[in-house]
Scaffold this motif. Structure first.
Motif, PDB file in Angstrom:
ATOM      1  N   GLU A  27       0.817  -1.220   0.000  1.00 57.89           N
ATOM      2  CA  GLU A  27       0.000   0.000   0.000  1.00 57.89           C
ATOM      3  C   GLU A  27       0.854   1.276   0.000  1.00 57.89           C
ATOM      4  OE1 GLU A  27      -4.249  -1.007   2.018  1.00 57.89           O
ATOM      5  OE2 GLU A  27      -2.549  -0.889   3.408  1.00 57.89           O
ATOM      6  N   ASP A  28       2.137   1.137   0.344  1.00 56.28           N
ATOM      7  CA  ASP A  28       3.024   2.302   0.379  1.00 56.28           C
ATOM      8  C   ASP A  28       3.645   2.599  -0.989  1.00 56.28           C
ATOM      9  OD1 ASP A  28       2.586   2.445   3.123  1.00 56.28           O
ATOM     10  OD2 ASP A  28       4.238   1.069   3.552  1.00 56.28           O
ATOM     11  N   VAL A  29       3.357   1.756  -1.982  1.00 52.97           N
ATOM     12  CA  VAL A  29       3.968   1.896  -3.307  1.00 52.97           C
ATOM     13  C   VAL A  29       3.000   2.607  -4.252  1.00 52.97           C
ATOM     14  CG1 VAL A  29       5.007   0.657  -5.248  1.00 52.97           C
ATOM     15  CG2 VAL A  29       5.261  -0.222  -2.903  1.00 52.97           C
ATOM     16  N   LEU A  61       5.957  -8.561 -18.973  1.00 52.04           N
ATOM     17  CA  LEU A  61       4.789  -8.063 -18.255  1.00 52.04           C
ATOM     18  C   LEU A  61       4.381  -6.699 -18.804  1.00 52.04           C
ATOM     19  CD1 LEU A  61       6.105  -8.812 -14.650  1.00 52.04           C
ATOM     20  CD2 LEU A  61       4.519 -10.237 -15.964  1.00 52.04           C
ATOM     21  N   GLY A  62       3.080  -6.432 -18.846  1.00 48.20           N
ATOM     22  CA  GLY A  62       2.608  -5.109 -19.235  1.00 48.20           C
ATOM     23  C   GLY A  62       3.008  -4.083 -18.185  1.00 48.20           C
ATOM     24  N   SER A  63       3.228  -2.848 -18.587  1.00 48.95           N
ATOM     25  CA  SER A  63       3.744  -1.826 -17.667  1.00 48.95           C
ATOM     26  C   SER A  63       2.831  -1.597 -16.465  1.00 48.95           C
ATOM     27  CB  SER A  63       3.963  -0.505 -18.420  1.00 48.95           C
ATOM     28  OG  SER A  63       2.737  -0.052 -18.986  1.00 48.95           O
ATOM     29  N   ASN A  64       1.526  -1.851 -16.618  1.00 51.57           N
ATOM     30  CA  ASN A  64       0.586  -1.652 -15.511  1.00 51.57           C
ATOM     31  C   ASN A  64       0.055  -2.969 -14.938  1.00 51.57           C
ATOM     32  OD1 ASN A  64       0.594   1.227 -15.495  1.00 51.57           O
ATOM     33  ND2 ASN A  64      -0.677   1.220 -17.341  1.00 51.57           N
ATOM     34  N   ILE A  72      -5.170  -3.108  -8.003  1.00 48.31           N
ATOM     35  CA  ILE A  72      -6.520  -2.531  -8.113  1.00 48.31           C
ATOM     36  C   ILE A  72      -7.594  -3.614  -8.181  1.00 48.31           C
ATOM     37  CG2 ILE A  72      -8.056  -1.103  -9.521  1.00 48.31           C
ATOM     38  CD1 ILE A  72      -5.928   0.492  -8.099  1.00 48.31           C
ATOM     39  N   ASN A  73      -7.413  -4.578  -9.095  1.00 47.31           N
ATOM     40  CA  ASN A  73      -8.474  -5.560  -9.360  1.00 47.31           C
ATOM     41  C   ASN A  73      -8.494  -6.749  -8.404  1.00 47.31           C
ATOM     42  OD1 ASN A  73      -9.426  -4.071 -11.540  1.00 47.31           O
ATOM     43  ND2 ASN A  73      -8.051  -5.093 -12.992  1.00 47.31           N
ATOM     44  N   LYS A  74      -7.441  -6.917  -7.605  1.00 48.49           N
ATOM     45  CA  LYS A  74      -7.412  -8.055  -6.673  1.00 48.49           C
ATOM     46  C   LYS A  74      -7.374  -7.575  -5.225  1.00 48.49           C
ATOM     47  CE  LYS A  74      -6.956 -10.772 -10.282  1.00 48.49           C
ATOM     48  NZ  LYS A  74      -8.143 -11.444 -10.866  1.00 48.49           N
ATOM     49  N   LEU A  75      -6.239  -7.038  -4.824  1.00 47.75           N
ATOM     50  CA  LEU A  75      -6.053  -6.708  -3.406  1.00 47.75           C
ATOM     51  C   LEU A  75      -6.980  -5.601  -2.914  1.00 47.75           C
ATOM     52  CD1 LEU A  75      -2.162  -6.960  -3.022  1.00 47.75           C
ATOM     53  CD2 LEU A  75      -3.908  -8.713  -2.668  1.00 47.75           C
ATOM     54  N   LYS A  76      -7.054  -4.490  -3.652  1.00 48.51           N
ATOM     55  CA  LYS A  76      -7.899  -3.385  -3.190  1.00 48.51           C
ATOM     56  C   LYS A  76      -9.380  -3.747  -3.240  1.00 48.51           C
ATOM     57  CE  LYS A  76      -4.873   0.585  -3.738  1.00 48.51           C
ATOM     58  NZ  LYS A  76      -4.720   1.968  -4.221  1.00 48.51           N
ATOM     59  N   LYS A  77      -9.799  -4.489  -4.256  1.00 47.72           N
ATOM     60  CA  LYS A  77     -11.205  -4.917  -4.328  1.00 47.72           C
ATOM     61  C   LYS A  77     -11.557  -5.804  -3.155  1.00 47.72           C
ATOM     62  CE  LYS A  77     -12.802  -4.610  -9.113  1.00 47.72           C
ATOM     63  NZ  LYS A  77     -13.318  -5.386 -10.269  1.00 47.72           N
ATOM     64  N   TYR A  78     -10.637  -6.693  -2.800  1.00 48.05           N
ATOM     65  CA  TYR A  78     -10.897  -7.607  -1.686  1.00 48.05           C
ATOM     66  C   TYR A  78     -11.001  -6.829  -0.374  1.00 48.05           C
ATOM     67  CZ  TYR A  78     -10.319 -11.247   1.799  1.00 48.05           C
ATOM     68  OH  TYR A  78     -10.497 -12.061   2.890  1.00 48.05           O
ATOM     69  N   HIS A  79     -10.101  -5.878  -0.166  1.00 54.43           N
ATOM     70  CA  HIS A  79     -10.108  -5.128   1.094  1.00 54.43           C
ATOM     71  C   HIS A  79     -11.309  -4.189   1.185  1.00 54.43           C
ATOM     72  CE1 HIS A  79      -6.410  -6.552   2.914  1.00 54.43           C
ATOM     73  NE2 HIS A  79      -5.826  -6.496   1.733  1.00 54.43           N
ATOM     74  N   GLN A  80     -11.869  -3.801   0.048  1.00 51.85           N
ATOM     75  CA  GLN A  80     -13.094  -2.997   0.050  1.00 51.85           C
ATOM     76  C   GLN A  80     -14.319  -3.853   0.303  1.00 51.85           C
ATOM     77  OE1 GLN A  80     -12.867  -1.136  -3.791  1.00 51.85           O
ATOM     78  NE2 GLN A  80     -11.301   0.337  -3.167  1.00 51.85           N
ATOM     79  N   ASN A  81     -14.260  -5.120  -0.166  1.00 49.97           N
ATOM     80  CA  ASN A  81     -15.393  -6.029   0.001  1.00 49.97           C
ATOM     81  C   ASN A  81     -14.874  -7.465   0.007  1.00 49.97           C
ATOM     82  OD1 ASN A  81     -17.757  -7.472   0.029  1.00 49.97           O
ATOM     83  ND2 ASN A  81     -18.387  -6.912  -2.050  1.00 49.97           N
ATOM     84  N   LEU A  86     -13.624 -12.625  -7.092  1.00 49.33           N
ATOM     85  CA  LEU A  86     -12.394 -12.263  -7.799  1.00 49.33           C
ATOM     86  C   LEU A  86     -11.816 -13.477  -8.497  1.00 49.33           C
ATOM     87  CD1 LEU A  86     -10.718 -10.186  -4.934  1.00 49.33           C
ATOM     88  CD2 LEU A  86     -12.071  -9.303  -6.838  1.00 49.33           C
ATOM     89  N   SER A  87     -11.409 -13.303  -9.743  1.00 48.05           N
ATOM     90  CA  SER A  87     -10.759 -14.398 -10.466  1.00 48.05           C
ATOM     91  C   SER A  87      -9.311 -14.512 -10.013  1.00 48.05           C
ATOM     92  CB  SER A  87     -10.815 -14.139 -11.970  1.00 48.05           C
ATOM     93  OG  SER A  87     -10.141 -12.934 -12.286  1.00 48.05           O
ATOM     94  N   LYS A  88      -8.772 -15.712 -10.062  1.00 46.28           N
ATOM     95  CA  LYS A  88      -7.385 -15.923  -9.655  1.00 46.28           C
ATOM     96  C   LYS A  88      -6.441 -15.317 -10.685  1.00 46.28           C
ATOM     97  CE  LYS A  88      -7.746 -20.077  -6.798  1.00 46.28           C
ATOM     98  NZ  LYS A  88      -7.208 -21.432  -6.565  1.00 46.28           N
TER      99      LYS A  88
END
Length: 298
Positions: A27-29, A61-64, A72-81, A86-88
């Protein structure tokens, strides 16, 4: 994704944060910093391809990828709900990342960063014998471990293979048993139980990645008399041990456990510089022969 998968993914992202930026938590990055990490990983992947002589273009790997797909799509979504579906993430891509950082695959990375060990699988049972808890209490603390494989030919020099690693013995607050944890090579960690009867010390150890139990036996002469002296300190232990290797043959080891100063204790593997005067020339030759040092698992 299950909660366990999220925990594993967080371990990876925290590892990348610290490895590249010396930041302890993902989260600090920032988004820009994740792009920097991706660029560094892609350089490592490209270099690995060149060194192996692979003509096919590497799967970069793609730059983003790290920020948008994993953060955004894994960790933050999980911590919000926590109930979000979520797909693996792509296991091949995760393995690609950790491979260039020295791991065999993603599973190897997770196993190497587990914080808990199954001590219950380790049993040292002796009937009708009272534990020497006074001696065990003397063992509690931080140690350096030096081990040396005995040569097949007794006439050969015994310095063909010497390792040094950090180790700690402590008493479990819940079970009252005495545990040991030790660092090893290739990101592996070793763990075990310690007990003492009369003037003998017994240790049974295993690894967090292999089923490879080792049994250590040590004897301290006149320990009962020595323990009567409240100033007595135990600084060094010599162990004889056997273990089962990958080909199921017993291996004899000679180990020296040496007490370390807790203030200066570093709970990671300790290595000499390759040009250190403390390393015998025979060991340098062995280390340089990387092909001969590989283990054939087939």
């Amino acid at each position: 994704m299950k909660k366990e998968d999220i925990i594993h993914l967080e371990k990876l992202m925290n590892f990348l944060s610290f490895h590249f930026l010396k930041k302890n938590h993902w989260e600090d990055v920032t988004k820009t910093e994740w792009s920097y990490i991706v660029a560094e990983l892609n350089d490592l992947i490209s270099n690995d391809h060149r060194e192996k002589g692979i003509k096919k273009q590497p799967d970069l790997l793609g730059s983003n990828y790290l920020y948008e797909h994993l953060i955004i799509n894994k960790l933050k979504k999980y911590h919000q709900n926590e109930n979000a579906v979520l797909s693996k993430p792509n296991l091949a891509k995760l393995s690609l990342i950790v491979k260039v950082l020295g791991y065999s695959n993603y599973i190897d990375f997770i196993n190497s960063h587990t914080g808990s060990f199954n001590f219950n699988d380790l049993r040292i049972d002796m009937d009708n014998v009272k534990q020497n808890t006074s001696l065990l209490d003397k063992l509690v603390g931080c140690w350096y471990s030096y081990n040396r494989n005995l040569p097949d030919n007794p006439l050969e020099a015994k310095d063909d293979r010497i390792w040094r690693s950090a180790m700690e013995i402590y008493k479990s607050e819940t079970s009252g048993e005495y545990y040991i944890e030790r660092s090893g090579g290739d990101h592996h960690k070793y763990f075990g139980k310690v007990t003492a009867y009369s003037d003998y010390v017994f240790i049974i150890m295993n690894s967090n990645t292999f089923i490879r139990q080792r049994h250590f036996i040590s004897r301290i002469k006149d320990i009962k008399e020595k323990l009567k002296n409240p100033e007595y300190k135990l600084h060094e232990l010599h162990f004889i041990s056997t273990c089962i290797s990958f080909n199921q043959e017993p291996i004899a080891l000679f180990e020296i456990f040496q007490k370390a100063d807790r203030k200066n204790f570093v709970p990671d593997s300790i290595s000499f510089p390759i040009d250190s005067d403390e390393i015998p020339s025979s060991i340098i030759k062995q280390l340089e022969n990387t092909e001969a040092n590989r283990i054939d698992y087939k």
